[in-house]
Design a protein around this motif. Structure first.
Motif, PDB file in Angstrom:
ATOM      1  N   ASN A 110       2.019  22.751   0.717  1.00 32.92           N
ATOM      2  CA  ASN A 110       1.478  22.349  -0.809  1.00 32.92           C
ATOM      3  C   ASN A 110       2.779  21.555  -1.366  1.00 32.92           C
ATOM      4  N   PHE A 111       3.866  21.822  -1.295  1.00 31.70           N
ATOM      5  CA  PHE A 111       5.089  21.100  -2.038  1.00 31.70           C
ATOM      6  C   PHE A 111       5.019  19.727  -1.344  1.00 31.70           C
ATOM      7  N   LEU A 112       4.965  19.554  -0.172  1.00 34.05           N
ATOM      8  CA  LEU A 112       4.959  18.265   0.612  1.00 34.05           C
ATOM      9  C   LEU A 112       3.593  17.307   0.387  1.00 34.05           C
ATOM     10  N   LEU A 113       2.430  18.138   0.199  1.00 30.77           N
ATOM     11  CA  LEU A 113       1.458  17.436  -0.043  1.00 30.77           C
ATOM     12  C   LEU A 113       1.304  16.811  -1.546  1.00 30.77           C
ATOM     13  N   GLY A 114       2.224  17.209  -2.349  1.00 29.97           N
ATOM     14  CA  GLY A 114       2.280  16.740  -3.761  1.00 29.97           C
ATOM     15  C   GLY A 114       3.588  15.646  -3.795  1.00 29.97           C
ATOM     16  N   PHE A 115       4.230  15.781  -2.776  1.00 25.10           N
ATOM     17  CA  PHE A 115       5.581  14.824  -2.808  1.00 25.10           C
ATOM     18  C   PHE A 115       5.248  13.385  -2.650  1.00 25.10           C
ATOM     19  N   GLU A 116       5.807  12.616  -3.453  1.00 25.21           N
ATOM     20  CA  GLU A 116       5.125  11.127  -3.423  1.00 25.21           C
ATOM     21  C   GLU A 116       6.210  10.242  -2.780  1.00 25.21           C
ATOM     22  N   ASN A 117       7.154  10.738  -2.403  1.00 24.68           N
ATOM     23  CA  ASN A 117       8.166   9.796  -1.738  1.00 24.68           C
ATOM     24  C   ASN A 117       8.179   9.704  -0.025  1.00 24.68           C
ATOM     25  N   ILE A 118       9.056   9.520   0.619  1.00 23.81           N
ATOM     26  CA  ILE A 118       9.025   9.247   2.006  1.00 23.81           C
ATOM     27  C   ILE A 118       9.378  10.662   2.752  1.00 23.81           C
ATOM     28  N   VAL A 119       8.716  11.176   3.558  1.00 24.40           N
ATOM     29  CA  VAL A 119       9.117  12.437   4.379  1.00 24.40           C
ATOM     30  C   VAL A 119       9.036  12.163   5.725  1.00 24.40           C
ATOM     31  N   SER A 177      -3.836  14.751   0.049  1.00 28.41           N
ATOM     32  CA  SER A 177      -4.935  14.455  -0.935  1.00 28.41           C
ATOM     33  C   SER A 177      -4.678  13.212  -1.857  1.00 28.41           C
ATOM     34  N   LYS A 178      -3.348  12.958  -2.252  1.00 31.39           N
ATOM     35  CA  LYS A 178      -3.198  12.126  -3.020  1.00 31.39           C
ATOM     36  C   LYS A 178      -3.343  10.384  -2.191  1.00 31.39           C
ATOM     37  N   GLN A 179      -3.262  10.663  -1.026  1.00 36.94           N
ATOM     38  CA  GLN A 179      -3.540   9.432  -0.295  1.00 36.94           C
ATOM     39  C   GLN A 179      -4.770   9.208   0.400  1.00 36.94           C
ATOM     40  N   ALA A 180      -5.798  10.171   0.297  1.00 38.01           N
ATOM     41  CA  ALA A 180      -6.954  10.429   1.078  1.00 38.01           C
ATOM     42  C   ALA A 180      -7.528   8.991   1.133  1.00 38.01           C
ATOM     43  N   THR A 181      -7.851   8.678  -0.318  1.00 36.55           N
ATOM     44  CA  THR A 181      -8.733   7.417  -0.373  1.00 36.55           C
ATOM     45  C   THR A 181      -8.216   6.073   0.333  1.00 36.55           C
ATOM     46  N   SER A 182      -6.951   6.111   0.493  1.00 37.31           N
ATOM     47  CA  SER A 182      -6.192   4.912   1.030  1.00 37.31           C
ATOM     48  C   SER A 182      -6.374   5.239   2.644  1.00 37.31           C
ATOM     49  N   ARG A 183      -6.041   6.444   3.052  1.00 36.80           N
ATOM     50  CA  ARG A 183      -5.888   6.526   4.494  1.00 36.80           C
ATOM     51  C   ARG A 183      -7.538   6.486   5.036  1.00 36.80           C
ATOM     52  N   LYS A 184      -8.567   6.724   4.344  1.00 36.65           N
ATOM     53  CA  LYS A 184      -9.643   6.610   4.748  1.00 36.65           C
ATOM     54  C   LYS A 184     -10.125   5.180   5.043  1.00 36.65           C
ATOM     55  N   LYS A 226       8.983   1.179  10.248  1.00 36.03           N
ATOM     56  CA  LYS A 226       8.949   1.109   8.797  1.00 36.03           C
ATOM     57  C   LYS A 226       8.472   2.333   8.055  1.00 36.03           C
ATOM     58  N   PHE A 227       9.083   3.143   7.370  1.00 32.56           N
ATOM     59  CA  PHE A 227       8.818   4.056   6.775  1.00 32.56           C
ATOM     60  C   PHE A 227       8.747   3.954   5.247  1.00 32.56           C
ATOM     61  N   THR A 228       7.505   4.132   4.715  1.00 25.47           N
ATOM     62  CA  THR A 228       7.099   3.666   3.104  1.00 25.47           C
ATOM     63  C   THR A 228       6.897   4.931   2.417  1.00 25.47           C
ATOM     64  N   LYS A 229       6.998   4.751   1.022  1.00 29.38           N
ATOM     65  CA  LYS A 229       6.772   5.731  -0.030  1.00 29.38           C
ATOM     66  C   LYS A 229       5.435   6.275   0.041  1.00 29.38           C
ATOM     67  N   GLY A 230       5.242   7.445  -0.175  1.00 27.67           N
ATOM     68  CA  GLY A 230       3.964   8.031  -0.262  1.00 27.67           C
ATOM     69  C   GLY A 230       3.316   8.501   1.028  1.00 27.67           C
ATOM     70  N   ASN A 231       4.156   8.580   1.971  1.00 22.57           N
ATOM     71  CA  ASN A 231       3.862   8.796   3.469  1.00 22.57           C
ATOM     72  C   ASN A 231       4.466   9.881   4.148  1.00 22.57           C
ATOM     73  N   CYS A 232       3.879  10.758   4.932  1.00 18.06           N
ATOM     74  CA  CYS A 232       4.615  11.752   5.885  1.00 18.06           C
ATOM     75  C   CYS A 232       4.519  11.589   7.308  1.00 18.06           C
ATOM     76  N   TYR A 233       5.724  11.372   7.992  1.00 19.39           N
ATOM     77  CA  TYR A 233       5.664  10.904   9.308  1.00 19.39           C
ATOM     78  C   TYR A 233       6.090  12.073  10.171  1.00 19.39           C
ATOM     79  N   GLY A 234       5.350  12.341  11.169  1.00 15.15           N
ATOM     80  CA  GLY A 234       5.642  13.441  12.112  1.00 15.15           C
ATOM     81  C   GLY A 234       6.148  12.798  13.432  1.00 15.15           C
TER      82      GLY A 234
END
Length: 527
Positions: free
Chosen positions: A196-205, A279-286, A23-31
């Protein structure tokens, strides 16, 4: 949201995946990572609908738009550069086309007016009025000249085409962004911009990449394609790798107390949770990392070569002195001194310059003028970009191939070194001239390790390597106590290995900087 349910795929009796659920969700980047041939790009094709799985389905939330980095460079040859980017948002362009056709009708009527009003509303909602300026801004940030915006794609250099197609994929704030090797043919500066573009991108990558530095910067999750499964892990590539290795070490010692294992894991997680990459997900990731338990992490079944360079003779005071070295067409009056404990990365405007320099330093080529003086205690090993002649006319086994570089001729001894490079059993009997590019370079590493030199020169050593071998090489270069002279496009290696930079990109001015690459960038800017 993208939901993958019970996806299975087999080709010719070989199973790539079996009952994969993700499951891939908004605000995350999946490698997406995996060994060569594991099916990473194939999985992307299933996600995008280009390929149908044998079983299962891919569900995408209604109304969400998926954008994909196109792989066919010639698909838009009849379009201008700017129009190619705009075509990344097909729905917007369809509305634009219908709108224009309505307004051009000679018998424009009331119904046409109502439809035109509806289209204008949709056009505005999709950002149509800002579309052209956004497209131009993307092209500018990717280093494409304004004079090329109205040039046909057919007339553009292939390296520029790749950037235009990347701009197309990024255009229009897609809900789901799918990128297959997006940093190919990008310089460090442009790659930094994309990060930097992807760090500020708020959808699914969702990304497939062999660029570890890139994966570390942008990924919040890693999906490991391994032995018929795709397992998802929280964190970037380094976090996945280190936790996987930690668990593998712990499993080797089954008598280790569970409390000690948990303590090691918690300490490790604590270090990484302080460095959340997005950066935008740092707190939740921690918070997510802090909730991880030892049961959540499994060791990967992936195998890594063991690369450990050691030298047999200590290095004296003098290593290398180069004075006014000139090779016409490549460099002029090049001078520098190399000292003990230095790991020097070289930059140039093209690879041929550095290959020529390294060949001259090692004695395979001659300079037009100038002087090279190696210290009396120095022994050298060299990995050139081109080493095919060492293999192509040699039909002996790789055991015999490696034996010629070893003082100890015992077959068990030779096989042990090949085993470090993941050649086992019958593989050791393969003729040297049938090896793949990756197998050849692993043999070259075995050769260099056997030589035990105190100076190693590496010319683009990551060519032909998969992520596992690149990771092992990176650690081997970090741990090496001798002198390293190298060139590479792998930014992670540059950042973690080099303590000196010799920049030859300007023909009239050479920058010789002692310090890390990060310090170099702060002073001189991204290369």
């Amino acid at each position: 949201m993208v939901q993958v349910s019970n996806i299975s795929l087999a080709f010719g009796g070989r199973t790539l995946y079996k009952e994969v659920n993700l499951k891939f969700t908004k605000g995350n980047c999946y490698g997406i990572i995996g060994a060569n041939g594991a099916g990473k790009s194939t999985f992307l094709k299933i996600l995008t609908g280009e390929l149908e799985a044998n079983t299962g389905e891919v569900f995408i939330s209604p109304g969400e738009r998926m954008s994909v980095l196109a792989q066919n460079q010639n698909a838009y040859d009849n379009e201008t550069v700017l129009d190619t980017v705009l075509l990344g948002h097909k729905r917007l362009m369809e509305i634009q086309k219908e709108k224009d056709e309505l307004y051009m009708k000679p018998d424009f009527n009331e119904d046409d007016g109502i439809r035109a009003g509806e289209l204008e509303t949709l056009f505005a909602e999709l950002g149509g009025w800002e579309a052209e300026s956004e497209a131009k801004n993307l092209l500018q940030n990717l280093g494409i000249n304004e004079s090329d915006y109205y040039t046909l794609m057919a007339d553009m250099d292939p390296k520029i085409k790749v950037k235009v197609l990347l701009a197309q994929a990024l255009f229009g704030n897609p809900d789901i962004l799918v990128l297959d090797e997006p940093t190919n043919n990008l310089d460090f500066k442009t790659t930094r911009w994309l990060e930097n573009f992807l760090l500020g991108f708020e959808n699914i990558v969702i990304i497939v990449s062999h660029n570890r530095h890139f994966l570390n910067k942008v990924c919040t999750h890693i999906c490991d394609v391994d032995y018929g499964q795709i397992n998802m892990y929280l964190g970037n590539y380094d976090f996945w790798y280190e936790t996987s290795q930690l668990m593998a070490r712990q499993l080797k010692d089954q008598n280790k107390k569970a409390e000690q294992r948990a303590k090691e894991l918690k300490e490790f997680i604590a270090r990484f949770s302080a460095n959340a990459s997005k950066s935008k997900q740092a707190t939740s990731r921690k918070k997510e990392l802090e909730r991880l338990t030892i049961e959540d992490i499994k060791p990967s079944s992936r195998k890594y070569p063991y690369i450990n360079f050691e030298f047999t003779q200590d290095i004296g005071k003098e290593v290398l002195k180069v004075e006014k070295l000139t090779k016409n067409g490549f460099f002029k009056n090049l001078s520098f001194n190399i000292e003990r404990d230095q790991k020097v990365v070289f930059f140039a405007k093209n690879n041929q310059i550095l290959s020529t320099l390294f060949n001259i330093l090692i004695g395979k080529d001659e300079a037009d003028s100038g002087e090279i003086r190696w210290g009396k205690t120095i022994s050298k090993s060299y990995l050139p970009q081109s080493y095919g002649e060492l293999f192509e006319k040699n039909d002996s086994s790789i055991v015999d191939w490696l034996r010629q570089y070893s003082k100890d001729q015992n077959e068990t001894f030779i096989r042990s070194w090949l085993g470090r490079m993941l050649f086992t059993g019958e593989e050791n009997l393969k003729p040297a001239n049938v090896l793949s590019g990756g197998e050849r370079v692993r043999c070259m590493f075995a050769k260099i390790m056997l030589e035990g030199s105190n100076v190693i020169i590496l010319d683009e050593p990551t060519n032909h390597l998969d992520l596992e071998s690149i990771t092992a090489l990176n650690k081997g270069m970090q741990n090496y106590k001798g002198v390293l002279l190298f060139s590479t496009h792998d930014q992670e290696i540059i950042e973690t290995v080099a303590n000196r930079i010799i920049d030859m990109t300007d023909e009239n001015k050479i920058i010789d900087f002692t310090g890390t690459y990060e310090e170099y960038v702060e002073k001189y800017g991204q290369k």
